[in-house]
Design a protein around this motif. Structure first.
Motif, PDB file in Angstrom:
ATOM      1  N   ARG A 133       0.846  -1.203   0.000  1.00 42.92           N
ATOM      2  CA  ARG A 133       0.000   0.000   0.000  1.00 42.92           C
ATOM      3  C   ARG A 133       0.877   1.247   0.000  1.00 42.92           C
ATOM      4  N   ILE A 134       0.413   2.238  -0.722  1.00 41.09           N
ATOM      5  CA  ILE A 134       1.033   3.558  -0.694  1.00 41.09           C
ATOM      6  C   ILE A 134      -0.089   4.585  -0.582  1.00 41.09           C
ATOM      7  N   GLU A 135       0.094   5.526   0.304  1.00 39.12           N
ATOM      8  CA  GLU A 135      -0.926   6.544   0.512  1.00 39.12           C
ATOM      9  C   GLU A 135      -0.291   7.924   0.565  1.00 39.12           C
ATOM     10  N   GLY A 136      -1.041   8.909   0.063  1.00 41.72           N
ATOM     11  CA  GLY A 136      -0.602  10.284   0.156  1.00 41.72           C
ATOM     12  C   GLY A 136      -0.910  10.862   1.527  1.00 41.72           C
ATOM     13  N   MET A 137      -0.143  11.856   1.892  1.00 41.83           N
ATOM     14  CA  MET A 137      -0.302  12.554   3.165  1.00 41.83           C
ATOM     15  C   MET A 137      -0.379  14.052   2.887  1.00 41.83           C
ATOM     16  N   PRO A 138      -0.705  14.857   3.894  1.00 41.66           N
ATOM     17  CA  PRO A 138      -0.699  16.310   3.680  1.00 41.66           C
ATOM     18  C   PRO A 138       0.657  16.796   3.182  1.00 41.66           C
ATOM     19  N   TYR A 141       3.353  14.553   0.968  1.00 43.04           N
ATOM     20  CA  TYR A 141       4.210  13.497   1.513  1.00 43.04           C
ATOM     21  C   TYR A 141       3.561  12.142   1.225  1.00 43.04           C
ATOM     22  N   MET A 142       4.376  11.090   1.321  1.00 43.81           N
ATOM     23  CA  MET A 142       3.889   9.740   1.053  1.00 43.81           C
ATOM     24  C   MET A 142       4.263   8.814   2.206  1.00 43.81           C
ATOM     25  N   LYS A 143       3.491   7.748   2.342  1.00 44.04           N
ATOM     26  CA  LYS A 143       3.844   6.659   3.243  1.00 44.04           C
ATOM     27  C   LYS A 143       3.463   5.353   2.555  1.00 44.04           C
ATOM     28  N   GLY A 144       4.122   4.261   2.925  1.00 44.64           N
ATOM     29  CA  GLY A 144       3.840   3.000   2.256  1.00 44.64           C
ATOM     30  C   GLY A 144       4.272   1.805   3.074  1.00 44.64           C
ATOM     31  N   ARG A 145       3.811   0.645   2.665  1.00 46.19           N
ATOM     32  CA  ARG A 145       4.200  -0.595   3.339  1.00 46.19           C
ATOM     33  C   ARG A 145       4.232  -1.741   2.346  1.00 46.19           C
ATOM     34  N   LEU A 146       5.073  -2.708   2.625  1.00 43.53           N
ATOM     35  CA  LEU A 146       5.201  -3.899   1.792  1.00 43.53           C
ATOM     36  C   LEU A 146       5.464  -5.072   2.732  1.00 43.53           C
ATOM     37  N   ALA A 170       8.679 -13.927   7.613  1.00 46.85           N
ATOM     38  CA  ALA A 170       7.874 -12.720   7.411  1.00 46.85           C
ATOM     39  C   ALA A 170       8.782 -11.505   7.348  1.00 46.85           C
ATOM     40  N   VAL A 171       8.630 -10.712   6.307  1.00 43.62           N
ATOM     41  CA  VAL A 171       9.414  -9.480   6.128  1.00 43.62           C
ATOM     42  C   VAL A 171       8.435  -8.322   6.009  1.00 43.62           C
ATOM     43  N   ARG A 172       8.583  -7.344   6.900  1.00 40.68           N
ATOM     44  CA  ARG A 172       7.686  -6.190   6.909  1.00 40.68           C
ATOM     45  C   ARG A 172       8.490  -4.916   6.704  1.00 40.68           C
ATOM     46  N   ALA A 173       8.213  -4.235   5.633  1.00 45.66           N
ATOM     47  CA  ALA A 173       8.854  -2.948   5.348  1.00 45.66           C
ATOM     48  C   ALA A 173       7.800  -1.859   5.399  1.00 45.66           C
ATOM     49  N   GLN A 174       8.154  -0.754   6.034  1.00 44.53           N
ATOM     50  CA  GLN A 174       7.206   0.346   6.130  1.00 44.53           C
ATOM     51  C   GLN A 174       7.935   1.682   6.074  1.00 44.53           C
ATOM     52  N   VAL A 175       7.464   2.556   5.219  1.00 43.80           N
ATOM     53  CA  VAL A 175       7.977   3.922   5.122  1.00 43.80           C
ATOM     54  C   VAL A 175       6.943   4.833   5.777  1.00 43.80           C
ATOM     55  N   GLU A 176       7.313   5.461   6.848  1.00 44.67           N
ATOM     56  CA  GLU A 176       6.372   6.305   7.578  1.00 44.67           C
ATOM     57  C   GLU A 176       6.246   7.695   6.989  1.00 44.67           C
ATOM     58  N   LEU A 177       7.310   8.172   6.330  1.00 44.75           N
ATOM     59  CA  LEU A 177       7.259   9.510   5.746  1.00 44.75           C
ATOM     60  C   LEU A 177       8.293   9.626   4.639  1.00 44.75           C
ATOM     61  N   GLU A 178       7.842  10.012   3.459  1.00 40.87           N
ATOM     62  CA  GLU A 178       8.750  10.241   2.335  1.00 40.87           C
ATOM     63  C   GLU A 178       8.337  11.546   1.656  1.00 40.87           C
ATOM     64  N   THR A 179       9.305  12.393   1.447  1.00 39.69           N
ATOM     65  CA  THR A 179       9.026  13.721   0.889  1.00 39.69           C
ATOM     66  C   THR A 179       9.259  13.806  -0.613  1.00 39.69           C
ATOM     67  N   ARG A 180       9.801  12.725  -1.200  1.00 44.17           N
ATOM     68  CA  ARG A 180      10.192  12.796  -2.613  1.00 44.17           C
ATOM     69  C   ARG A 180       9.318  11.942  -3.530  1.00 44.17           C
ATOM     70  N   GLY A 181       8.094  11.694  -3.134  1.00 47.95           N
ATOM     71  CA  GLY A 181       7.135  11.097  -4.044  1.00 47.95           C
ATOM     72  C   GLY A 181       7.012   9.586  -4.001  1.00 47.95           C
ATOM     73  N   ARG A 182       6.127   9.093  -4.872  1.00 47.23           N
ATOM     74  CA  ARG A 182       5.764   7.687  -4.912  1.00 47.23           C
ATOM     75  C   ARG A 182       6.947   6.793  -5.298  1.00 47.23           C
ATOM     76  N   ASP A 183       7.670   7.170  -6.344  1.00 47.20           N
ATOM     77  CA  ASP A 183       8.763   6.321  -6.814  1.00 47.20           C
ATOM     78  C   ASP A 183       9.822   6.116  -5.732  1.00 47.20           C
ATOM     79  N   ARG A 184      10.152   7.186  -5.029  1.00 47.37           N
ATOM     80  CA  ARG A 184      11.137   7.072  -3.960  1.00 47.37           C
ATOM     81  C   ARG A 184      10.613   6.200  -2.826  1.00 47.37           C
ATOM     82  N   THR A 185       9.320   6.281  -2.544  1.00 50.51           N
ATOM     83  CA  THR A 185       8.718   5.441  -1.508  1.00 50.51           C
ATOM     84  C   THR A 185       8.840   3.971  -1.875  1.00 50.51           C
ATOM     85  N   ILE A 186       8.542   3.651  -3.139  1.00 50.39           N
ATOM     86  CA  ILE A 186       8.651   2.263  -3.597  1.00 50.39           C
ATOM     87  C   ILE A 186      10.096   1.785  -3.537  1.00 50.39           C
TER      88      ILE A 186
END
Length: 223
Positions: A133-138, A141-146, A170-186
Protein backbone atom coordinates in the motif's frame (compact mmCIF):
# COMPACT_ATOMS: atom_id res chain seq x y z
CA UNK A 1 60.32 1.25 57.20
CA UNK A 2 60.91 3.78 54.42
CA UNK A 3 62.13 1.05 52.07
CA UNK A 4 59.19 -1.16 52.88
CA UNK A 5 56.72 1.65 52.19
CA UNK A 6 58.45 2.47 48.91
CA UNK A 7 58.39 -1.21 47.93
CA UNK A 8 54.70 -1.49 48.70
CA UNK A 9 54.03 1.61 46.66
CA UNK A 10 55.94 0.27 43.67
CA UNK A 11 54.11 -3.05 43.85
CA UNK A 12 50.75 -1.29 44.07
CA UNK A 13 51.59 0.88 41.08
CA UNK A 14 52.78 -2.12 39.07
CA UNK A 15 49.57 -3.99 39.90
CA UNK A 16 47.46 -1.04 38.79
CA UNK A 17 49.37 -0.69 35.51
CA UNK A 18 49.08 -4.39 34.77
CA UNK A 19 45.38 -4.34 35.58
CA UNK A 20 44.78 -1.35 33.34
CA UNK A 21 46.96 -2.90 30.70
CA UNK A 22 44.88 -6.06 30.66
CA UNK A 23 41.70 -4.00 30.44
CA UNK A 24 43.18 -1.92 27.65
CA UNK A 25 44.27 -5.00 25.72
CA UNK A 26 40.83 -6.51 26.15
CA UNK A 27 39.19 -3.31 24.97
CA UNK A 28 41.45 -3.11 21.92
CA UNK A 29 40.82 -6.75 21.08
CA UNK A 30 37.04 -6.43 21.32
CA UNK A 31 35.31 -6.10 17.93
CA UNK A 32 34.05 -2.68 16.93
CA UNK A 33 30.49 -2.17 15.77
CA UNK A 34 31.63 -2.57 12.16
CA UNK A 35 33.63 -5.73 12.91
CA UNK A 36 30.96 -7.46 15.01
CA UNK A 37 28.69 -9.48 12.72
CA UNK A 38 25.47 -11.45 12.76
CA UNK A 39 26.53 -14.82 11.27
CA UNK A 40 24.93 -15.97 8.04
CA UNK A 41 22.13 -18.49 8.36
CA UNK A 42 22.91 -19.77 4.86
CA UNK A 43 26.11 -18.80 3.03
CA UNK A 44 24.49 -18.45 -0.34
CA UNK A 45 27.79 -17.69 -2.09
CA UNK A 46 28.87 -21.28 -1.37
CA UNK A 47 25.76 -22.64 -3.09
CA UNK A 48 25.69 -20.23 -6.02
CA UNK A 49 27.03 -22.65 -8.63
CA UNK A 50 23.69 -24.44 -8.48
CA UNK A 51 22.14 -21.33 -10.04
CA UNK A 52 19.81 -18.97 -8.18
CA UNK A 53 16.58 -17.49 -9.43
CA UNK A 54 14.69 -14.78 -7.56
CA UNK A 55 10.93 -15.15 -7.88
CA UNK A 56 8.59 -12.46 -6.60
CA UNK A 57 4.96 -13.50 -6.60
CA UNK A 58 1.89 -11.41 -5.76
CA UNK A 59 -0.79 -12.84 -3.49
CA UNK A 60 -4.39 -12.29 -4.48
CA UNK A 61 -5.54 -8.96 -3.11
CA UNK A 62 -2.02 -7.72 -2.37
CA UNK A 63 -2.50 -4.59 -4.52
CA UNK A 64 1.02 -4.94 -5.91
CA UNK A 65 1.71 -4.29 -9.59
CA UNK A 66 4.02 -6.29 -11.89
CA UNK A 67 6.30 -3.24 -12.09
CA UNK A 68 6.79 -3.23 -8.31
CA UNK A 69 7.42 -6.99 -8.35
CA UNK A 70 10.14 -6.54 -10.95
CA UNK A 71 11.71 -3.74 -8.92
CA UNK A 72 11.84 -6.01 -5.87
CA UNK A 73 13.44 -8.77 -7.97
CA UNK A 74 16.09 -6.40 -9.30
CA UNK A 75 16.82 -4.95 -5.87
CA UNK A 76 17.24 -8.40 -4.30
CA UNK A 77 19.56 -9.45 -7.13
CA UNK A 78 21.62 -6.32 -6.54
CA UNK A 79 21.96 -7.09 -2.84
CA UNK A 80 22.92 -10.71 -3.58
CA UNK A 81 25.79 -9.49 -5.75
CA UNK A 82 26.97 -6.56 -3.65
CA UNK A 83 26.53 -7.95 -0.16
CA UNK A 84 26.23 -11.74 -0.33
CA UNK A 85 29.04 -11.94 -2.93
CA UNK A 86 27.03 -13.96 -5.43
CA UNK A 87 28.52 -13.83 -8.92
CA UNK A 88 26.13 -12.40 -11.50
CA UNK A 89 26.67 -15.34 -13.82
CA UNK A 90 24.92 -17.60 -11.31
CA UNK A 91 21.81 -15.41 -11.13
CA UNK A 92 19.23 -16.82 -13.50
CA UNK A 93 16.77 -14.45 -15.20
CA UNK A 94 18.43 -11.40 -13.67
CA UNK A 95 17.75 -9.40 -16.84
CA UNK A 96 14.17 -8.17 -17.22
CA UNK A 97 14.27 -8.83 -20.97
CA UNK A 98 15.71 -12.35 -20.74
CA UNK A 99 13.75 -15.35 -22.08
CA UNK A 100 13.99 -16.91 -18.62
CA UNK A 101 12.22 -13.94 -17.03
CA UNK A 102 9.44 -14.17 -19.59
CA UNK A 103 9.12 -17.87 -18.84
CA UNK A 104 8.84 -17.15 -15.11
CA UNK A 105 6.04 -14.67 -15.69
CA UNK A 106 4.22 -17.28 -17.77
CA UNK A 107 4.45 -19.86 -14.95
CA UNK A 108 2.79 -17.80 -12.25
CA UNK A 109 0.53 -20.69 -11.19
CA UNK A 110 3.46 -23.06 -10.64
CA UNK A 111 5.44 -23.53 -7.43
CA UNK A 112 8.95 -22.11 -6.96
CA UNK A 113 10.70 -25.47 -7.45
CA UNK A 114 8.90 -26.06 -10.75
CA UNK A 115 9.72 -22.55 -11.95
CA UNK A 116 13.39 -22.96 -10.99
CA UNK A 117 13.58 -26.23 -12.91
CA UNK A 118 12.00 -24.59 -15.95
CA UNK A 119 14.72 -21.92 -16.12
CA UNK A 120 17.62 -24.20 -15.18
CA UNK A 121 18.20 -22.99 -11.62
CA UNK A 122 18.93 -25.24 -8.67
CA UNK A 123 17.73 -22.75 -6.06
CA UNK A 124 14.71 -20.47 -5.92
CA UNK A 125 14.59 -17.48 -3.60
CA UNK A 126 10.83 -17.20 -3.45
CA UNK A 127 9.16 -14.00 -2.24
CA UNK A 128 5.40 -13.74 -1.97
CA UNK A 129 4.11 -10.20 -1.51
CA UNK A 130 0.98 -10.30 0.62
CA UNK A 131 0.26 -6.62 1.21
CA UNK A 132 1.36 -3.47 -0.59
CA UNK A 133 0.00 0.00 0.00
CA UNK A 134 1.03 3.56 -0.69
CA UNK A 135 -0.93 6.54 0.51
CA UNK A 136 -0.60 10.28 0.16
CA UNK A 137 -0.30 12.55 3.16
CA UNK A 138 -0.70 16.31 3.68
CA UNK A 139 1.86 18.51 1.91
CA UNK A 140 2.34 15.86 -0.81
CA UNK A 141 4.21 13.50 1.51
CA UNK A 142 3.89 9.74 1.05
CA UNK A 143 3.84 6.66 3.24
CA UNK A 144 3.84 3.00 2.26
CA UNK A 145 4.20 -0.59 3.34
CA UNK A 146 5.20 -3.90 1.79
CA UNK A 147 4.60 -7.14 3.66
CA UNK A 148 5.97 -10.37 2.23
CA UNK A 149 7.06 -13.89 3.11
CA UNK A 150 10.20 -15.52 1.78
CA UNK A 151 11.88 -18.91 1.58
CA UNK A 152 14.86 -20.49 -0.16
CA UNK A 153 13.72 -23.59 -2.01
CA UNK A 154 15.79 -26.39 -3.55
CA UNK A 155 14.53 -27.24 -7.03
CA UNK A 156 15.56 -30.90 -6.96
CA UNK A 157 13.49 -32.10 -4.02
CA UNK A 158 11.09 -29.14 -3.78
CA UNK A 159 12.35 -28.62 -0.23
CA UNK A 160 12.59 -25.47 1.88
CA UNK A 161 16.29 -25.00 2.64
CA UNK A 162 15.80 -21.80 4.60
CA UNK A 163 14.47 -20.77 7.09
CA UNK A 164 15.43 -23.75 9.21
CA UNK A 165 11.88 -23.93 10.55
CA UNK A 166 10.71 -24.50 6.95
CA UNK A 167 8.14 -21.77 7.55
CA UNK A 168 8.53 -18.70 5.29
CA UNK A 169 10.17 -15.72 6.92
CA UNK A 170 7.87 -12.72 7.41
CA UNK A 171 9.41 -9.48 6.13
CA UNK A 172 7.69 -6.19 6.91
CA UNK A 173 8.85 -2.95 5.35
CA UNK A 174 7.21 0.35 6.13
CA UNK A 175 7.98 3.92 5.12
CA UNK A 176 6.37 6.31 7.58
CA UNK A 177 7.26 9.51 5.75
CA UNK A 178 8.75 10.24 2.34
CA UNK A 179 9.03 13.72 0.89
CA UNK A 180 10.19 12.80 -2.61
CA UNK A 181 7.13 11.10 -4.04
CA UNK A 182 5.76 7.69 -4.91
CA UNK A 183 8.76 6.32 -6.81
CA UNK A 184 11.14 7.07 -3.96
CA UNK A 185 8.72 5.44 -1.51
CA UNK A 186 8.65 2.26 -3.60
CA UNK A 187 12.43 2.29 -3.86
CA UNK A 188 12.76 2.48 -0.08
CA UNK A 189 10.29 -0.38 0.39
CA UNK A 190 12.16 -2.53 -2.13
CA UNK A 191 15.52 -1.73 -0.52
CA UNK A 192 14.28 -2.55 2.96
CA UNK A 193 12.72 -5.81 1.77
CA UNK A 194 15.89 -6.86 -0.05
CA UNK A 195 18.06 -5.98 2.94
CA UNK A 196 15.88 -7.91 5.40
CA UNK A 197 16.12 -10.99 3.17
CA UNK A 198 19.72 -10.96 1.95
CA UNK A 199 21.26 -10.13 5.36
CA UNK A 200 20.65 -13.76 6.32
CA UNK A 201 22.94 -15.00 3.53
CA UNK A 202 26.23 -13.41 4.61
CA UNK A 203 27.97 -12.29 7.79
CA UNK A 204 26.16 -8.98 8.17
CA UNK A 205 27.87 -6.28 10.28
CA UNK A 206 25.74 -5.88 13.38
CA UNK A 207 25.74 -2.09 12.99
CA UNK A 208 24.02 -2.48 9.58
CA UNK A 209 21.78 -5.42 10.43
CA UNK A 210 18.72 -3.34 11.16
CA UNK A 211 17.31 -0.79 8.76
CA UNK A 212 15.07 2.15 9.58
CA UNK A 213 12.32 0.99 7.21
CA UNK A 214 11.70 -2.43 8.76
CA UNK A 215 9.25 -3.60 11.39
CA UNK A 216 9.82 -6.46 13.79
CA UNK A 217 7.83 -9.58 13.06
CA UNK A 218 5.83 -9.02 16.22
CA UNK A 219 4.81 -5.49 15.28
CA UNK A 220 1.61 -4.64 13.47
CA UNK A 221 1.47 -2.07 10.70
CA UNK A 222 0.54 1.30 12.09
CA UNK A 223 -1.27 3.99 10.12
Amino acid sequence: MRVTTWTIGVLALATMVLSCGCSLIGWLAAPTANEDVVPAQVRLAKLQERGIVVIVDAAHGSNVTPTVCRQVVNTINGHLVKRARVNTRYLVAADDSSPERAKIEALTNEGPARIAQAVGAGLALYVRIEDFRIEGMPDEYMKGRLFSRVALVGADADQVLWPASEKPLAVRAQVELETRGRDRTITRLAEATAHCIVRHFYDCPRARYRTADELDGTEAFGW
